[in-house]
Design a protein around this motif. Structure first.
Motif, PDB file in Angstrom:
ATOM      1  N   PRO A 204      85.226  28.303  62.200  1.00 21.60           N
ATOM      2  CA  PRO A 204      83.777  28.048  62.171  1.00 21.60           C
ATOM      3  C   PRO A 204      82.965  29.279  61.729  1.00 21.60           C
ATOM      4  O   PRO A 204      81.872  29.135  61.197  1.00 21.60           O
ATOM      5  CB  PRO A 204      83.429  27.659  63.609  1.00 21.60           C
ATOM      6  N   LEU A 205      83.507  30.470  61.945  1.00 19.40           N
ATOM      7  CA  LEU A 205      82.817  31.691  61.512  1.00 19.40           C
ATOM      8  C   LEU A 205      82.759  31.799  59.986  1.00 19.40           C
ATOM      9  O   LEU A 205      81.971  32.563  59.444  1.00 19.40           O
ATOM     10  CB  LEU A 205      83.518  32.937  62.079  1.00 19.40           C
ATOM     11  N   LEU A 206      83.604  31.017  59.312  1.00 23.72           N
ATOM     12  CA  LEU A 206      83.662  31.066  57.853  1.00 23.72           C
ATOM     13  C   LEU A 206      83.027  29.837  57.205  1.00 23.72           C
ATOM     14  O   LEU A 206      83.265  29.550  56.038  1.00 23.72           O
ATOM     15  CB  LEU A 206      85.111  31.239  57.399  1.00 23.72           C
ATOM     16  N   VAL A 207      82.202  29.148  57.958  1.00 19.75           N
ATOM     17  CA  VAL A 207      81.431  28.028  57.412  1.00 19.75           C
ATOM     18  C   VAL A 207      80.040  28.566  57.079  1.00 19.75           C
ATOM     19  O   VAL A 207      79.336  29.068  57.955  1.00 19.75           O
ATOM     20  CB  VAL A 207      81.333  26.859  58.415  1.00 19.75           C
ATOM     21  N   PRO A 208      79.656  28.515  55.805  1.00 19.77           N
ATOM     22  CA  PRO A 208      78.349  29.065  55.421  1.00 19.77           C
ATOM     23  C   PRO A 208      77.190  28.362  56.128  1.00 19.77           C
ATOM     24  O   PRO A 208      77.214  27.153  56.331  1.00 19.77           O
ATOM     25  CB  PRO A 208      78.286  28.818  53.912  1.00 19.77           C
ATOM     26  N   ASP A 209      76.209  29.152  56.478  1.00 23.54           N
ATOM     27  CA  ASP A 209      75.002  28.654  57.137  1.00 23.54           C
ATOM     28  C   ASP A 209      73.808  28.927  56.218  1.00 23.54           C
ATOM     29  O   ASP A 209      73.407  30.081  56.059  1.00 23.54           O
ATOM     30  CB  ASP A 209      74.813  29.363  58.478  1.00 23.54           C
ATOM     31  N   PRO A 210      73.239  27.886  55.623  1.00 27.69           N
ATOM     32  CA  PRO A 210      72.112  28.088  54.705  1.00 27.69           C
ATOM     33  C   PRO A 210      70.917  28.797  55.352  1.00 27.69           C
ATOM     34  O   PRO A 210      70.090  29.380  54.658  1.00 27.69           O
ATOM     35  CB  PRO A 210      71.733  26.676  54.268  1.00 27.69           C
ATOM     36  N   ALA A 211      70.815  28.768  56.677  1.00 26.13           N
ATOM     37  CA  ALA A 211      69.687  29.416  57.355  1.00 26.13           C
ATOM     38  C   ALA A 211      69.835  30.939  57.384  1.00 26.13           C
ATOM     39  O   ALA A 211      68.834  31.642  57.456  1.00 26.13           O
ATOM     40  CB  ALA A 211      69.550  28.882  58.780  1.00 26.13           C
ATOM     41  N   THR A 212      71.069  31.435  57.321  1.00 23.12           N
ATOM     42  CA  THR A 212      71.268  32.884  57.436  1.00 23.12           C
ATOM     43  C   THR A 212      72.076  33.493  56.307  1.00 23.12           C
ATOM     44  O   THR A 212      72.029  34.703  56.107  1.00 23.12           O
ATOM     45  CB  THR A 212      71.973  33.230  58.768  1.00 23.12           C
ATOM     46  N   ASP A 213      72.836  32.691  55.586  1.00 24.39           N
ATOM     47  CA  ASP A 213      73.672  33.219  54.501  1.00 24.39           C
ATOM     48  C   ASP A 213      72.941  33.158  53.163  1.00 24.39           C
ATOM     49  O   ASP A 213      72.053  32.320  52.961  1.00 24.39           O
ATOM     50  CB  ASP A 213      74.965  32.400  54.381  1.00 24.39           C
ATOM     51  N   HIS A 214      73.377  34.015  52.260  1.00 24.35           N
ATOM     52  CA  HIS A 214      72.877  33.995  50.876  1.00 24.35           C
ATOM     53  C   HIS A 214      73.945  33.285  50.058  1.00 24.35           C
ATOM     54  O   HIS A 214      75.079  33.757  49.956  1.00 24.35           O
ATOM     55  CB  HIS A 214      72.606  35.409  50.392  1.00 24.35           C
ATOM     56  N   ILE A 215      73.558  32.136  49.506  1.00 30.26           N
ATOM     57  CA  ILE A 215      74.516  31.226  48.897  1.00 30.26           C
ATOM     58  C   ILE A 215      74.098  30.900  47.471  1.00 30.26           C
ATOM     59  O   ILE A 215      72.943  30.578  47.214  1.00 30.26           O
ATOM     60  CB  ILE A 215      74.609  29.911  49.709  1.00 30.26           C
ATOM     61  N   LEU A 216      75.074  30.982  46.564  1.00 27.01           N
ATOM     62  CA  LEU A 216      74.904  30.500  45.190  1.00 27.01           C
ATOM     63  C   LEU A 216      75.915  29.385  44.979  1.00 27.01           C
ATOM     64  O   LEU A 216      77.085  29.546  45.325  1.00 27.01           O
ATOM     65  CB  LEU A 216      75.167  31.623  44.179  1.00 27.01           C
ATOM     66  N   GLY A 217      75.461  28.290  44.427  1.00 23.10           N
ATOM     67  CA  GLY A 217      76.364  27.178  44.163  1.00 23.10           C
ATOM     68  C   GLY A 217      76.124  26.036  45.126  1.00 23.10           C
ATOM     69  O   GLY A 217      75.530  26.204  46.188  1.00 23.10           O
ATOM     70  N   PRO A 218      76.610  24.866  44.763  1.00 19.47           N
ATOM     71  CA  PRO A 218      76.337  23.659  45.546  1.00 19.47           C
ATOM     72  C   PRO A 218      77.162  23.580  46.824  1.00 19.47           C
ATOM     73  O   PRO A 218      78.290  24.074  46.897  1.00 19.47           O
ATOM     74  CB  PRO A 218      76.719  22.535  44.581  1.00 19.47           C
ATOM     75  N   ALA A 219      76.609  22.929  47.823  1.00 19.68           N
ATOM     76  CA  ALA A 219      77.290  22.745  49.106  1.00 19.68           C
ATOM     77  C   ALA A 219      78.573  21.930  48.945  1.00 19.68           C
ATOM     78  O   ALA A 219      79.500  22.074  49.737  1.00 19.68           O
ATOM     79  CB  ALA A 219      76.354  22.065  50.105  1.00 19.68           C
ATOM     80  N   ASP A 220      78.640  21.078  47.918  1.00 19.01           N
ATOM     81  CA  ASP A 220      79.832  20.244  47.727  1.00 19.01           C
ATOM     82  C   ASP A 220      80.837  20.856  46.752  1.00 19.01           C
ATOM     83  O   ASP A 220      81.749  20.171  46.286  1.00 19.01           O
ATOM     84  CB  ASP A 220      79.435  18.838  47.279  1.00 19.01           C
ATOM     85  N   ALA A 221      80.706  22.150  46.461  1.00 18.38           N
ATOM     86  CA  ALA A 221      81.668  22.811  45.581  1.00 18.38           C
ATOM     87  C   ALA A 221      83.062  22.722  46.192  1.00 18.38           C
ATOM     88  O   ALA A 221      83.221  22.718  47.416  1.00 18.38           O
ATOM     89  CB  ALA A 221      81.276  24.278  45.374  1.00 18.38           C
ATOM     90  N   ARG A 222      84.073  22.640  45.345  1.00 23.77           N
ATOM     91  CA  ARG A 222      85.447  22.511  45.827  1.00 23.77           C
ATOM     92  C   ARG A 222      85.964  23.805  46.435  1.00 23.77           C
ATOM     93  O   ARG A 222      86.913  23.789  47.211  1.00 23.77           O
ATOM     94  CB  ARG A 222      86.343  22.038  44.696  1.00 23.77           C
ATOM     95  N   VAL A 223      85.354  24.921  46.056  1.00 23.65           N
ATOM     96  CA  VAL A 223      85.778  26.224  46.556  1.00 23.65           C
ATOM     97  C   VAL A 223      84.574  26.945  47.129  1.00 23.65           C
ATOM     98  O   VAL A 223      83.508  26.983  46.513  1.00 23.65           O
ATOM     99  CB  VAL A 223      86.412  27.065  45.422  1.00 23.65           C
ATOM    100  N   THR A 224      84.753  27.505  48.319  1.00 23.48           N
ATOM    101  CA  THR A 224      83.741  28.373  48.912  1.00 23.48           C
ATOM    102  C   THR A 224      84.343  29.762  49.027  1.00 23.48           C
ATOM    103  O   THR A 224      85.414  29.936  49.616  1.00 23.48           O
ATOM    104  CB  THR A 224      83.302  27.868  50.296  1.00 23.48           C
ATOM    105  N   LEU A 225      83.657  30.724  48.445  1.00 27.37           N
ATOM    106  CA  LEU A 225      84.097  32.115  48.451  1.00 27.37           C
ATOM    107  C   LEU A 225      83.069  32.936  49.212  1.00 27.37           C
ATOM    108  O   LEU A 225      81.896  32.966  48.839  1.00 27.37           O
ATOM    109  CB  LEU A 225      84.232  32.630  47.018  1.00 27.37           C
TER     110      LEU A 225
END
Length: 180
Positions: free
Chosen positions: A7-28
């Motif tokens: 769960p610590l590696l699940v991005p949180d749009p409220a606190t993380d800086h994210i590029l790319g769609p939430a439904d992307a096949r890969v999260t880096l």
């Protein structure tokens, strides 16, 4: 993303800086330090990979300033958060890595002006250390994950060792995408 991801590696749009769609096949997820020479070397390669893989990859940047060896890194992370609050995290991120030897308070202020921040707001937030807690929370999560060095990357929840170069990261992304 796999349901067994920490769960610590699940991005949180409220606190993380994210590029790319939430439904992307890969999260880096990258844990980085703006004063780290290896992070500065990795930044252009990561950008090339982001451009290459496009919407197939969601990229997340989290702070892990190594305060013992990089005395300006934590303040730079705070400044990046202040920029993020004004919708300018990514341009500020790129500027910090491009000018890594210019991370003192006056330099950070210059960078803030360069990306077009509301300077009164920036100065107030930096003076009051409004974003220090967020930076420290990301550091605590990194500690829980046993992050020891920067940059550290997690691909779909799994640690990717890049100590011998970023080609391994690109291969890991390609393999994850091939699995579908």
């Amino acid at each position: 993303m796999n349901a067994t991801v920490n769960p610590l590696l699940v991005p949180d749009p409220a606190t993380d800086h994210i590029l790319g769609p939430a439904d992307a096949r890969v999260t880096l997820i990258e844990y980085g330090d703006f004063e780290c020479p290896s992070c500065a070397q990795a930044a252009p390669a990561v950008k090339i990979m982001r451009d290459h893989f496009g919407r197939q990859v969601r990229f997340v940047f989290r702070h892990f300033p190594l305060r013992e060896v990089h005395p300006h890194a934590e303040l730079a992370a705070e400044a990046a958060e202040a920029a993020g609050a004004q919708g300018k995290f990514w341009p500020f991120h790129d500027l910090l890595f491009a000018h890594q030897h210019r991370l003192g308070e006056a330099h950070l202020r210059d960078h803030a002006q360069q990306v077009g921040l509301d300077m009164a707001r920036y100065e107030n937030e930096m003076r009051d250390h409004v974003y220090l807690q967020r930076v420290q929370e990301q550091m605590q999560v990194a500690d829980q994950l046993r992050v020891r060095a920067t940059p550290s990357f997690y691909l779909n929840g799994a640690f990717v060792d890049v100590s011998f170069g970023l080609a391994h990261l690109q291969q890991a992304i390609e393999q994850a995408l091939a699995k579908g």
